[in-house]
Design a protein around this motif. Structure first.
Motif, PDB file in Angstrom:
ATOM      1  N   GLN A 540     -39.292  -8.458 -34.617  1.00  0.00           N
ATOM      2  CA  GLN A 540     -38.142  -8.658 -35.496  1.00  0.00           C
ATOM      3  C   GLN A 540     -37.324  -7.373 -35.597  1.00  0.00           C
ATOM      4  N   GLN A 541     -38.046  -6.278 -35.788  1.00  0.00           N
ATOM      5  CA  GLN A 541     -37.338  -5.000 -35.908  1.00  0.00           C
ATOM      6  C   GLN A 541     -36.602  -4.683 -34.610  1.00  0.00           C
ATOM      7  N   TYR A 542     -37.282  -4.949 -33.495  1.00  0.00           N
ATOM      8  CA  TYR A 542     -36.660  -4.686 -32.197  1.00  0.00           C
ATOM      9  C   TYR A 542     -35.370  -5.483 -32.040  1.00  0.00           C
ATOM     10  N   LEU A 543     -35.454  -6.766 -32.350  1.00  0.00           N
ATOM     11  CA  LEU A 543     -34.278  -7.622 -32.177  1.00  0.00           C
ATOM     12  C   LEU A 543     -33.175  -7.242 -33.162  1.00  0.00           C
ATOM     13  N   GLN A 544     -33.576  -6.905 -34.395  1.00  0.00           N
ATOM     14  CA  GLN A 544     -32.572  -6.466 -35.366  1.00  0.00           C
ATOM     15  C   GLN A 544     -31.862  -5.207 -34.871  1.00  0.00           C
ATOM     16  N   GLN A 545     -32.642  -4.301 -34.318  1.00  0.00           N
ATOM     17  CA  GLN A 545     -32.057  -3.084 -33.761  1.00  0.00           C
ATOM     18  C   GLN A 545     -31.118  -3.395 -32.600  1.00  0.00           C
ATOM     19  N   GLN A 546     -31.552  -4.312 -31.751  1.00  0.00           N
ATOM     20  CA  GLN A 546     -30.715  -4.669 -30.609  1.00  0.00           C
ATOM     21  C   GLN A 546     -29.412  -5.330 -31.075  1.00  0.00           C
ATOM     22  N   ILE A 547     -29.545  -6.186 -32.075  1.00  0.00           N
ATOM     23  CA  ILE A 547     -28.354  -6.848 -32.603  1.00  0.00           C
ATOM     24  C   ILE A 547     -27.402  -5.808 -33.198  1.00  0.00           C
TER      25      ILE A 547
ATOM     26  N   VAL B 451     -34.237 -15.332 -23.606  1.00  0.00           N
ATOM     27  CA  VAL B 451     -32.970 -14.749 -24.060  1.00  0.00           C
ATOM     28  C   VAL B 451     -32.619 -13.525 -23.219  1.00  0.00           C
ATOM     29  N   TYR B 452     -33.606 -12.686 -22.953  1.00  0.00           N
ATOM     30  CA  TYR B 452     -33.308 -11.490 -22.154  1.00  0.00           C
ATOM     31  C   TYR B 452     -32.984 -11.837 -20.702  1.00  0.00           C
ATOM     32  N   GLU B 453     -33.603 -12.890 -20.205  1.00  0.00           N
ATOM     33  CA  GLU B 453     -33.217 -13.354 -18.863  1.00  0.00           C
ATOM     34  C   GLU B 453     -31.756 -13.799 -18.869  1.00  0.00           C
ATOM     35  N   SER B 454     -31.367 -14.509 -19.929  1.00  0.00           N
ATOM     36  CA  SER B 454     -29.968 -14.952 -20.039  1.00  0.00           C
ATOM     37  C   SER B 454     -29.029 -13.757 -20.115  1.00  0.00           C
ATOM     38  N   ILE B 455     -29.435 -12.750 -20.890  1.00  0.00           N
ATOM     39  CA  ILE B 455     -28.579 -11.569 -21.019  1.00  0.00           C
ATOM     40  C   ILE B 455     -28.397 -10.912 -19.652  1.00  0.00           C
ATOM     41  N   GLY B 456     -29.467 -10.909 -18.872  1.00  0.00           N
ATOM     42  CA  GLY B 456     -29.352 -10.393 -17.499  1.00  0.00           C
ATOM     43  C   GLY B 456     -28.290 -11.166 -16.716  1.00  0.00           C
ATOM     44  N   ASP B 457     -28.318 -12.492 -16.855  1.00  0.00           N
ATOM     45  CA  ASP B 457     -27.312 -13.311 -16.164  1.00  0.00           C
ATOM     46  C   ASP B 457     -25.911 -13.003 -16.686  1.00  0.00           C
ATOM     47  N   TYR B 458     -25.809 -12.832 -18.001  1.00  0.00           N
ATOM     48  CA  TYR B 458     -24.493 -12.511 -18.578  1.00  0.00           C
ATOM     49  C   TYR B 458     -23.934 -11.237 -17.949  1.00  0.00           C
ATOM     50  N   LYS B 552     -21.531 -12.494 -27.404  1.00  0.00           N
ATOM     51  CA  LYS B 552     -22.384 -13.544 -26.836  1.00  0.00           C
ATOM     52  C   LYS B 552     -23.839 -13.054 -26.776  1.00  0.00           C
ATOM     53  N   ILE B 553     -23.998 -11.804 -26.361  1.00  0.00           N
ATOM     54  CA  ILE B 553     -25.344 -11.218 -26.332  1.00  0.00           C
ATOM     55  C   ILE B 553     -25.932 -11.194 -27.740  1.00  0.00           C
ATOM     56  N   THR B 554     -25.126 -10.717 -28.687  1.00  0.00           N
ATOM     57  CA  THR B 554     -25.583 -10.644 -30.075  1.00  0.00           C
ATOM     58  C   THR B 554     -26.017 -12.019 -30.568  1.00  0.00           C
ATOM     59  N   GLY B 555     -25.217 -13.025 -30.245  1.00  0.00           N
ATOM     60  CA  GLY B 555     -25.540 -14.392 -30.662  1.00  0.00           C
ATOM     61  C   GLY B 555     -26.886 -14.840 -30.116  1.00  0.00           C
ATOM     62  N   LYS B 556     -27.106 -14.536 -28.839  1.00  0.00           N
ATOM     63  CA  LYS B 556     -28.368 -14.908 -28.204  1.00  0.00           C
ATOM     64  C   LYS B 556     -29.544 -14.200 -28.887  1.00  0.00           C
ATOM     65  N   LEU B 557     -29.346 -12.923 -29.177  1.00  0.00           N
ATOM     66  CA  LEU B 557     -30.411 -12.152 -29.817  1.00  0.00           C
ATOM     67  C   LEU B 557     -30.693 -12.677 -31.216  1.00  0.00           C
ATOM     68  N   GLU B 558     -29.636 -13.123 -31.886  1.00  0.00           N
ATOM     69  CA  GLU B 558     -29.840 -13.695 -33.227  1.00  0.00           C
ATOM     70  C   GLU B 558     -30.658 -14.983 -33.141  1.00  0.00           C
ATOM     71  N   GLU B 559     -30.372 -15.763 -32.125  1.00  0.00           N
ATOM     72  CA  GLU B 559     -31.190 -16.970 -31.909  1.00  0.00           C
ATOM     73  C   GLU B 559     -32.666 -16.586 -31.761  1.00  0.00           C
ATOM     74  N   ALA B 560     -32.893 -15.561 -30.938  1.00  0.00           N
ATOM     75  CA  ALA B 560     -34.278 -15.123 -30.721  1.00  0.00           C
ATOM     76  C   ALA B 560     -34.882 -14.643 -32.037  1.00  0.00           C
ATOM     77  N   LEU B 561     -34.114 -13.890 -32.791  1.00  0.00           N
ATOM     78  CA  LEU B 561     -34.623 -13.351 -34.064  1.00  0.00           C
ATOM     79  C   LEU B 561     -35.030 -14.484 -35.010  1.00  0.00           C
ATOM     80  N   HIS B 562     -34.228 -15.535 -35.064  1.00  0.00           N
ATOM     81  CA  HIS B 562     -34.541 -16.647 -35.970  1.00  0.00           C
ATOM     82  C   HIS B 562     -35.867 -17.313 -35.614  1.00  0.00           C
ATOM     83  N   MET B 563     -36.219 -17.245 -34.362  1.00  0.00           N
ATOM     84  CA  MET B 563     -37.486 -17.846 -33.940  1.00  0.00           C
ATOM     85  C   MET B 563     -38.678 -17.200 -34.655  1.00  0.00           C
TER      86      MET B 563
END
Lengths: 567, 567
Positions: A540-547, B451-458, B552-563
């Motif tokens: 969570q911290q990692y992703l928050q930092q990345q965001i 998500v990180y694979e997607s970011i690579g594609d982005y 778009k990256i931020t959005g993807k990371l937020e999706e991951a964070l919510h998980m």
């Protein structure tokens, strides 16, 4: 014709009466009689004395009937003696060794460094006189490779448990004829060293106060350590440099503030080090978190100090969140003692603690209903697979994230800065045209250049914010994972012994095996709980930092974009 | 002793009666008399004939008195003849050449490719019969290096204007004695070729209708082209593949829809190509935007088609936004003609247009107040410096952004995907523990991996969205920048001629020089206006794309964070 044996492994004599052997060396035996696991004979240098029976095979006329005390599969187990820290590697296409040597010197050395530390702790019960000496001036800290204390550690950090249990089973079968349950022939087994065997055989004894009792309760997922009813945390502040002997010696002093006392105490790394040695000695089936690695030079450098402090914080969190470790006397002494006199008293008391090793198990109260040993064995096997896989994958992941950090600090930064310089180059060319309608565009371009240079800096700084802590987490877990082979070893040793003598076993052995099993499973459960807690929080911290990082970039780019509004 | 001369440069005879010379070759002269810039003599191979006086120095007994018709500084000018496209380079530490050769083959070839194109256009007035042939089947498109038409282009795309004006000044001084203003000795000068000299000397004549008049008005920042009172744009749709001769031949057909007619016309690249040749021929001081580069093979491949269409859109935008080009007959014919018969009529009319080159200047109406020539010269010098710097820097910037694009498509993508794989590895290890409290974390980790694979594609896709269009902009401007040395050359030639014969000059020459200067400055002003407009718009688009990308990256990371919320 004299009876002879061939050494299967190198053996270095430790005590008077023992003789050293070199692999393949021929020994003349006095007799075939194995006394408590030892044979007597004369080696090729004419030295006469004792050596472990399991280290040799007796040579007979027919090679088929040669007796190999070290078990049916002679490879793998002892051959690991001089390959500290490469155990996983040998089972994973050398991935571990190759990658960690090349790309993650820090973490690879953290791992093997810890192993070396533990060896040192076992010889570092120095007198009070050297208590105030700087730890790295202590000659006991200088450890030559290959001398005996290393062996115990090296052997048992291996995951090649199967062959060692085979060896023990062989010796147990050998002693079946004598009706009573025999001792393990392998003096170097963790099962023996930890006191597991002594406890199982009912040889442990000590006075256990009620306050020393450690309850294992039956939770939803199996045995669990009873939670600490008075949970606390402990903060570690930035260390300050202290000097003594009129400035001749200097050291870093950490300020520790436990939440349950709110009294600050000052501790040096060597104090942590001493405490760690006590805990390892005391708790045979508990994974004592590893301390951050030692560093002889550069230990006053800012980077190292900051890294060590972070490592100590992780260590402290794992200590205070462990139901057993957090409550134990020596740790409480470490956290709360403020004056030197009582410190020395507590130190002496801890070093004379009787409830260590075998006696530790005396303090464990199992749940009312004993466990099913078959189920225990299954659970342990699953966990063994788990730790092996987790360790392998952590190594790979650590390589990747360290490489990713390196790329961001160098390559990514360079790319964004070069783009920034490009926009500035454009602006520099455009500035040669100073007509009013160009000027704002020139400024906007120059600003965009600055923004991209900043983004380059952000990329270079970011790994310290997100990948660094993630890597710290991996290191502490790599430490735990390297503890578990020993822990599993103890439990497996107990279970094997019980199984091997089921017909003749007394009820006490089963009860004691149940205690060992309960403690082991409770520790495994604690590991999983902590792992899920830590990895969840850290991800969570990692992703928050990345965001936050990508939002910061977006914000900067928006600033640049606004510059064009008036252009 | 025979009078002799030494060749300062290579000269290749073009016409009967001329002889070729090799640099340093000795020539025996018939006499010292220079007739209209020519000398007569015999070269070392015994050939007798005419050669340009400016190409040789006459050898006398004293070396001090040797006559060098090519001006005081003999280096640089003609030595550029066979080094097409490296003019900037020689003045900038070879930066241009080195970097463009190594890292930007596309754009470097775009630049030099354009130069080659122009050469071809000058010989590609094919008959109507081959109008429908595929352009790349046309043998006139195959141009050998080193043959004559290249020379005109090569010489005058140089920024080494100083030495060429010196050469002309020498010849002008020589002809002073004859009272009337002499012609330029350099038959290859853009000043001569473009018709600038003929116009200046009052030799241009043609019938100019009112509709042909091009007004230069005095704006806030100097002379400007009068804006097109009926501005329009023209869209270019995705081309479709057409066939003819029962499928034997195929070509791409673009649908053009001008906003002022709303009538769609179909045009092929060869039609653009023909139009371009007409425009270059007609307008001596207007920077005709370069067409996207030719490509002989793979011209039906999707990437190429998309790239060419984008290039044609840029080209069209520069055409329609140019006050002179957008209105000219041949362009309007190109945009509006729909039936084949009138197309051929218009084509023939355009090719017989009399108001080209020298006569173009007849159509230009300057502002009432004539310009101060000193001020004009200063402005031109500033602009020369500007274009040189902008060209140099664009080359560097293009190298950087292409490299940045490559890094994102390969390295950045790989790094993020490796991180993604790492998180999946962790999740795979963790899945070996199936206790309920672990399961959600496992899912969250696996999702983070995705998500990180997607970011690579982005990262891999992004350069097509932002760096690509930026690079397209740079290419069209590199084309313009390569036009300006010629334009500056014409204006400088006129100004030099006027200065050299100030005492004897008639008022008509000054007026005509004023017209050339007004047209040149109007074109420069148009260039700056368009540049500021285009770079502002493109930088805004670039930054908007970058912001959207990081969001778009931020959005993807937020999706991951919510998980992890439920983990």
């Amino acid at each position: 014709m004299a009876l002879r044996a061939r050494a299967l492994y190198d053996f270095v004599s430790e005590n008077p009466g023992e003789i050293s052997l070199t692999i393949n060396e021929l020994v003349t035996l006095f007799s075939e009689d194995v006394v408590e696991g030892w044979l007597e004979g004369t080696n090729s240098r004419g030295e006469t004395g004792l050596f472990p029976a399991s280290y040799v095979e007796i040579l007979r006329n027919s090679s088929d009937s040669s007796v190999n005390y070290s078990g049916t599969s002679g490879d793998g187990y002892y051959s690991a003696v001089y390959t500290t820290g490469t155990e996983y590697c040998q089972q994973t296409d050398n991935l571990y060794e190759d990658t960690s040597n090349e790309s993650t010197p820090t973490h690879s050395s953290a791992y093997s460094g810890q192993v070396q530390q533990r060896q040192i702790y076992q010889t570092s019960q120095g007198s009070d006189d050297d208590w105030d000496d700087d730890w790295d001036d202590n000659p006991s800290a200088v450890q030559e490779p290959g001398i005996m204390p290393a062996r115990d550690e090296d052997i048992h950090s291996a995951y090649s448990v199967a062959s060692s249990t085979t060896a023990r089973r062989g010796s147990a079968q050998q002693s079946k004829g004598s009706v009573s349950v025999g001792k393990n022939l392998n003096r170097f087994s963790t099962f023996v060293k930890s006191g597991g065997e002594a406890f199982l055989l009912g040889e442990a004894s000590g006075f256990v106060k009620d306050g020393d009792k450690l309850c294992v309760i039956m939770g939803q997922f199996g045995p669990e350590w009873q939670e600490n009813p008075y949970p606390f945390t402990c903060s570690i502040d930035d260390p300050t440099k202290q000097t003594k002997f009129k400035g001749m010696k200097s050291y870093m002093s950490y300020k520790l503030t436990p939440s349950h006392t709110q009294n600050q105490v000052n501790r040096r790394y060597k104090h942590f080090d001493w405490l760690y040695a006590r805990l390892v000695e005391k708790f045979p089936v508990i994974s004592v978190p590893h301390l951050p690695e030692k560093q002889a030079t550069g230990r006053f450098e800012e980077d190292f100090i900051s890294k060590r402090r972070k490592g100590l914080i992780w260590w402290m969190n794992h200590m205070t969140s462990h139901p057993v470790l957090s409550r134990c006397d020596v740790f409480q002494h470490f956290l709360t003692c403020t004056d030197e006199k009582s410190w020395k008293q507590g130190k002496r008391r801890a070093e004379k603690d009787e409830l260590v090793g075998a006696n530790f198990f005396l303090t464990v109260s199992p749940p009312a209903v004993p466990l099913d040993f078959q189920e225990v064995e299954n659970k342990i096997d699953v966990f063994k697979t788990f730790t092996k896989k987790m360790d392998e994958n952590l190594v790979q992941v650590n390589v990747t994230i360290n490489e990713f950090a390196r790329k961001q600090i160098t390559g990514f930064k360079k790319e964004y800065q070069r783009v920034g310089q490009s926009f500035r180059l454009l602006s520099q060319a455009f500035e040669l045209d100073q007509q009013t309608y160009s000027v704002r565009l020139n400024h906007a371009l120059a600003y965009t250049g600055d923004v991209y240079e900043s983004i380059g800096d952000y990329f270079a700084e970011q790994p310290h914010q997100d990948l660094g802590p993630l890597s710290d987490l991996f290191v502490i877990y790599q430490g735990h994972l390297s503890n578990f082979p020993d822990i599993i070893h103890v439990q497996k040793g107990a279970l094997t012994k019980v199984k091997d003598c089921q017909s003749s076993v007394d009820a006490g052995i089963s009860q004691r095996c149940n205690i060992i099993s309960c403690a082991t499973l409770a520790e495994i459960q604690h590991f999983h709980r902590t792992r899920v807690r830590d990895f969840k929080a850290q991800m969570q911290q990692y992703l928050q930092q990345q965001i936050a990082f990508f939002q910061k970039i977006t914000g900067k780019l928006e600033e640049a974009l606004h510059m064009y509004d008036q252009a």
